[in-house]
Design a protein around this motif. Structure first.
Motif, mmCIF file in Angstrom:
data_model
loop_
_atom_site.group_PDB
_atom_site.id
_atom_site.type_symbol
_atom_site.label_atom_id
_atom_site.label_comp_id
_atom_site.label_asym_id
_atom_site.label_seq_id
_atom_site.Cartn_x
_atom_site.Cartn_y
_atom_site.Cartn_z
ATOM 1 N N ASP A 1 -19.755 -61.579 6.305
ATOM 2 C CA ASP A 1 -18.902 -61.907 7.449
ATOM 3 C C ASP A 1 -17.414 -62.046 7.184
ATOM 4 O O ASP A 1 -16.637 -62.104 8.128
ATOM 5 C CB ASP A 1 -19.420 -63.156 8.181
ATOM 6 N N ASP A 2 -16.989 -62.103 5.943
ATOM 7 C CA ASP A 2 -15.554 -62.235 5.673
ATOM 8 C C ASP A 2 -15.197 -61.461 4.409
ATOM 9 O O ASP A 2 -16.086 -61.070 3.644
ATOM 10 C CB ASP A 2 -15.178 -63.715 5.476
ATOM 11 N N GLY A 3 -13.895 -61.343 4.178
ATOM 12 C CA GLY A 3 -13.473 -60.638 2.971
ATOM 13 C C GLY A 3 -14.017 -61.303 1.723
ATOM 14 O O GLY A 3 -14.539 -60.648 0.809
ATOM 15 N N ALA A 4 -13.902 -62.623 1.668
ATOM 16 C CA ALA A 4 -14.352 -63.349 0.476
ATOM 17 C C ALA A 4 -15.844 -63.118 0.223
ATOM 18 O O ALA A 4 -16.263 -62.925 -0.924
ATOM 19 C CB ALA A 4 -14.069 -64.840 0.639
ATOM 20 N N THR A 5 -16.633 -63.104 1.282
ATOM 21 C CA THR A 5 -18.075 -62.925 1.083
ATOM 22 C C THR A 5 -18.389 -61.487 0.661
ATOM 23 O O THR A 5 -19.315 -61.262 -0.125
ATOM 24 C CB THR A 5 -18.879 -63.309 2.346
ATOM 25 N N ALA B 1 -4.025 -61.352 -8.644
ATOM 26 C CA ALA B 1 -4.966 -60.763 -7.680
ATOM 27 C C ALA B 1 -5.335 -61.803 -6.626
ATOM 28 O O ALA B 1 -5.279 -63.014 -6.886
ATOM 29 C CB ALA B 1 -6.222 -60.307 -8.401
ATOM 30 N N TYR B 2 -5.720 -61.339 -5.450
ATOM 31 C CA TYR B 2 -6.264 -62.236 -4.425
ATOM 32 C C TYR B 2 -7.473 -61.563 -3.786
ATOM 33 O O TYR B 2 -7.374 -60.442 -3.284
ATOM 34 C CB TYR B 2 -5.220 -62.557 -3.344
ATOM 35 N N HIS B 3 -8.602 -62.269 -3.839
ATOM 36 C CA HIS B 3 -9.825 -61.681 -3.290
ATOM 37 C C HIS B 3 -10.545 -62.629 -2.331
ATOM 38 O O HIS B 3 -11.713 -62.395 -2.024
ATOM 39 C CB HIS B 3 -10.754 -61.268 -4.434
ATOM 40 N N GLY B 4 -9.872 -63.698 -1.901
ATOM 41 C CA GLY B 4 -10.504 -64.635 -0.972
ATOM 42 C C GLY B 4 -10.645 -66.008 -1.602
ATOM 43 O O GLY B 4 -10.263 -66.217 -2.759
ATOM 44 N N ILE C 1 -10.413 -54.765 -8.210
ATOM 45 C CA ILE C 1 -9.018 -54.381 -7.957
ATOM 46 C C ILE C 1 -8.738 -54.275 -6.462
ATOM 47 O O ILE C 1 -9.609 -53.864 -5.687
ATOM 48 C CB ILE C 1 -8.695 -53.034 -8.664
ATOM 49 N N GLU C 2 -7.535 -54.664 -6.070
ATOM 50 C CA GLU C 2 -7.017 -54.352 -4.736
ATOM 51 C C GLU C 2 -6.321 -52.994 -4.896
ATOM 52 O O GLU C 2 -5.254 -52.936 -5.517
ATOM 53 C CB GLU C 2 -5.982 -55.390 -4.297
ATOM 54 N N PRO C 3 -6.850 -51.927 -4.369
ATOM 55 C CA PRO C 3 -6.262 -50.613 -4.593
ATOM 56 C C PRO C 3 -4.847 -50.472 -4.014
ATOM 57 O O PRO C 3 -4.609 -50.869 -2.870
ATOM 58 C CB PRO C 3 -7.217 -49.655 -3.884
ATOM 59 N N ALA D 1 -13.748 -52.047 -5.531
ATOM 60 C CA ALA D 1 -12.487 -51.850 -4.799
ATOM 61 C C ALA D 1 -12.461 -52.810 -3.614
ATOM 62 O O ALA D 1 -13.303 -52.729 -2.719
ATOM 63 C CB ALA D 1 -12.373 -50.406 -4.328
ATOM 64 N N ASP D 2 -11.503 -53.707 -3.621
ATOM 65 C CA ASP D 2 -11.340 -54.682 -2.537
ATOM 66 C C ASP D 2 -10.360 -54.097 -1.518
ATOM 67 O O ASP D 2 -9.144 -54.219 -1.660
ATOM 68 C CB ASP D 2 -10.814 -55.999 -3.119
ATOM 69 N N GLU D 3 -10.921 -53.454 -0.499
ATOM 70 C CA GLU D 3 -10.080 -52.856 0.549
ATOM 71 C C GLU D 3 -10.060 -53.729 1.809
ATOM 72 O O GLU D 3 -9.876 -53.236 2.908
ATOM 73 C CB GLU D 3 -10.555 -51.432 0.865
ATOM 74 N N VAL D 4 -10.254 -55.027 1.597
ATOM 75 C CA VAL D 4 -10.255 -55.956 2.729
ATOM 76 C C VAL D 4 -8.917 -55.864 3.487
ATOM 77 O O VAL D 4 -8.894 -55.817 4.719
ATOM 78 C CB VAL D 4 -10.529 -57.389 2.241
ATOM 79 N N ALA D 5 -7.811 -55.801 2.745
ATOM 80 C CA ALA D 5 -6.496 -55.744 3.405
ATOM 81 C C ALA D 5 -6.002 -54.309 3.588
ATOM 82 O O ALA D 5 -5.332 -54.009 4.570
ATOM 83 C CB ALA D 5 -5.476 -56.552 2.608
ATOM 84 N N ALA E 1 -13.439 -55.764 5.347
ATOM 85 C CA ALA E 1 -13.533 -56.880 6.307
ATOM 86 C C ALA E 1 -12.342 -56.730 7.265
ATOM 87 O O ALA E 1 -12.030 -55.600 7.644
ATOM 88 C CB ALA E 1 -13.545 -58.232 5.591
ATOM 89 N N LYS E 2 -11.658 -57.809 7.565
ATOM 90 C CA LYS E 2 -10.451 -57.793 8.408
ATOM 91 C C LYS E 2 -10.481 -56.711 9.498
ATOM 92 O O LYS E 2 -11.074 -56.891 10.539
ATOM 93 C CB LYS E 2 -9.217 -57.637 7.523
ATOM 94 N N GLY E 3 -9.844 -55.554 9.248
ATOM 95 C CA GLY E 3 -9.720 -54.515 10.272
ATOM 96 C C GLY E 3 -11.016 -53.804 10.607
ATOM 97 O O GLY E 3 -11.045 -52.981 11.537
HETATM 98 C C1 LIG Z 1 -7.406 -58.222 -0.675
HETATM 99 C C2 LIG Z 1 -8.121 -59.336 0.005
HETATM 100 N N1 LIG Z 1 -9.375 -59.604 -0.335
HETATM 101 C C3 LIG Z 1 -10.076 -60.586 0.260
HETATM 102 C C4 LIG Z 1 -9.505 -61.365 1.230
HETATM 103 C C5 LIG Z 1 -10.294 -62.492 1.857
HETATM 104 O O1 LIG Z 1 -10.661 -62.155 3.138
HETATM 105 P P1 LIG Z 1 -11.166 -63.320 4.135
HETATM 106 O O2 LIG Z 1 -9.979 -64.147 4.442
HETATM 107 O O3 LIG Z 1 -11.692 -62.555 5.309
HETATM 108 O O4 LIG Z 1 -12.225 -64.073 3.410
HETATM 109 C C6 LIG Z 1 -8.193 -61.125 1.618
HETATM 110 C C7 LIG Z 1 -7.557 -61.950 2.658
HETATM 111 O O5 LIG Z 1 -6.379 -61.913 2.888
HETATM 112 C C8 LIG Z 1 -7.467 -60.081 0.983
HETATM 113 O O6 LIG Z 1 -6.190 -59.831 1.292
#
Ligand SMILES: Cc1ncc(COP(=O)(O)O)c(C=O)c1O
Length: 451
Positions: free
Chosen positions: A114-118, A150-153, A222-224, A256-260, A285-287
């Motif tokens: 349900d979310d980027g972190a998950t 890095a930021y992944h949630g 990685i955030e690509p 590959a973390d393409e959440v953003a 996630a997100k979009g």
């Molecule tokens: C690259 C990246 N991964 C993961 C997340 C976490 O997503 P969420 O806030 O939906 O848990 C974010 C949120 O900004 C993000 O930018």
């Protein structure tokens, strides 16, 4: 029936009762959006603001898009929720099929959360379990490589692979260790590297870690192309494909973390497409839902999937799930989001907007306290510095970014900075005129607050 609270009451309750994310509540000034349409948000008093950061990087086609609204209404007439624990529904199944058709080649199965972190937690845990139960198990592969900053949630696994000190240092006692490699930051190259050597040196550093530790490493995360929360830090071209080549050579999975950056943001549907990269895991996630509802997806390869198949008694099941993972309302609006990409030719239409943003950034780059501007697709970033020549940053407690955004708000533009970095990341449906208004507000905000 309770009477509707008055605007004053709402502001008071919001300040006193609601605990907002990433917000110092002792200083919080209520900003209450009552409705929205297109790229415009409307507050309790009827004031209008352009949504300059896509409601935190997730809105794609604008608010109240008729196709998206209608998709949710139609799904509501059938069923609002079906669990994904041993059950399914037509909408979520169709979305999985559609995503597999769009994603980089080789990604053939979808795990919904349900979310980027998950989405990241799922990938991190699956990677470890994969090495333990594939045909030739390698149970020693339990470590991860991640980039600095890095930021992944914000769940603990995601924080462990994350590396933004200001957010994450507090939780150090709860985190697992990861192998860190320097972020190939084109503006502030890591110590010992220069702009010219950044790509080769960064890949060499990664290669050294892989050479020495690959037996212990399950995956690299990685955030690509763009490290979002780090301040929209951008990687040099060739880094992502270099990472893919090295991880493959050393038998390390790539997450590959393409959440953003996914869902069209960089000018292609997925950032990995810019360098023809197929990761082992793709996190979205997100979009994914156009910024409407929480839904996330972790796409995986056939190889990963196969390692989890067997008799129940073999214990190969992935024991992980979230109550609302794959929720049909989210899936319905995600499908509609993909339809609108096709119907409105969103990615083709982005071309002139990307060019216009580039023109604005080039102008802002001339300002005395703008140290660097950077852009990927419809992600624009403007980094404020105390000294342009030495790149000396403003101390973060000075809240320079916030000051510019507060100024923009007075001009009807809502933005949220990352420290000293101003972020321009509007819905992909933004018009050129709206983009001009956002850039103008940023420019006047910088001039007014850094004079
Ligand atoms: C690259 C990246 N991964 C993961 C997340 C976490 O997503 P969420 O806030 O939906 O848990 C974010 C949120 O900004 C993000 O930018």
């Amino acid at each position: 029936m309770h009477a509707s609270p008055s605007p004053e009451q709402l502001r008071e309750w919001d300040r006193r009762i609601v605990w907002h994310a990433f917000t110092q509540m002792a200083e919080y000034e209520p900003f209450i959006i009552e409705r929205a349409r297109g790229c415009t948000l409307v507050d309790l008093d009827g004031n209008e603001y352009l949504d300059g950061v896509s409601s935190l990087w997730c809105n794609v086609h604008g608010h109240r898009h008729p196709r998206l609204d209608e998709a949710i209404r139609r799904q509501l007439d059938r069923v609002a929720h079906v669990t994904s624990l041993g059950a399914s529904n037509p909408t979520t199944i169709t979305l999985a099929h559609r995503l597999v058709g769009l994603a980089p080649v080789g990604l053939e199965h979808v795990f919904f959360s349900d979310d980027g972190a998950t989405a990241l937690e799922v990938a991190v845990k699956m990677a470890l379990q994969y090495w333990r139960q594939r045909d030739e198990p390698r149970p020693g592969k339990t470590g991860y490589i991640a980039l600095e900053n890095a930021y992944h949630g914000d769940t603990l696994g995601s924080v462990s692979v994350g590396g933004v000190a200001r957010f994450h240092a507090m939780f150090e006692p709860l985190l697992f260790d990861v192998f860190r490699v320097p972020a190939p930051d084109t503006y502030r190259p890591p110590p010992g590297m220069s702009a010219e050597t950044l790509l080769a040196d960064s890949l060499a550093r990664l290669e050294n870690v892989l050479k020495e530790h690959h037996d212990q490493i399950a995956a690299m995360v990685i955030e690509p192309l763009v490290q979002g929360a780090a301040g929209m830090l951008m990687h040099p071209p060739g880094y992502l494909s270099g990472v893919r080549e090295l991880t493959r050579r050393f038998d390390v999975l790539l997450i590959a973390d393409e959440v953003a950056v996914g869902m069209g943001r960089t000018g292609k549907m997925f950032a990995c497409e810019h360098e023809a990269v197929s990761p082992d895991f793709l996190c979205l996630a997100k979009g994914l839902t156009g910024g409407y509802l929480p839904l996330a997806a972790t796409l995986v390869t056939e190889t990963i999937w196969q390692a989890f198949l067997g008799d129940y008694a073999e214990g190969k099941t992935f024991f992980h799930g979230h109550t609302y993972g794959g929720n049909p309302l989210g899936a319905a609006v995600a499908l509609a989001t993909l339809d609108v990409f096709e119907e409105e030719q969103t990615i083709v239409e982005m071309g002139p907007k990307i060019d216009r943003l580039a023109e604005h950034l080039a102008r802002l780059d001339e300002l005395p306290h703008v140290g660097h501007v950077r852009q990927r697709g419809l992600i624009g970033a403007v980094e404020l510095v105390r000294d342009k020549t030495t790149k000396e940053p403003y101390p973060w407690p000075e809240k320079r970014g916030i000051a510019v955004c507060n100024h923009a708000l007075t001009e009807g533009v809502w933005l949220r900075p990352l420290g000293n970095v101003l972020v321009v990341m509007p819905p992909l449906s933004i018009t050129l005129d709206e983009l001009d208004r956002i850039a103008g507000a940023v420019e006047r905000g910088i001039v007014a607050t850094t004079a």
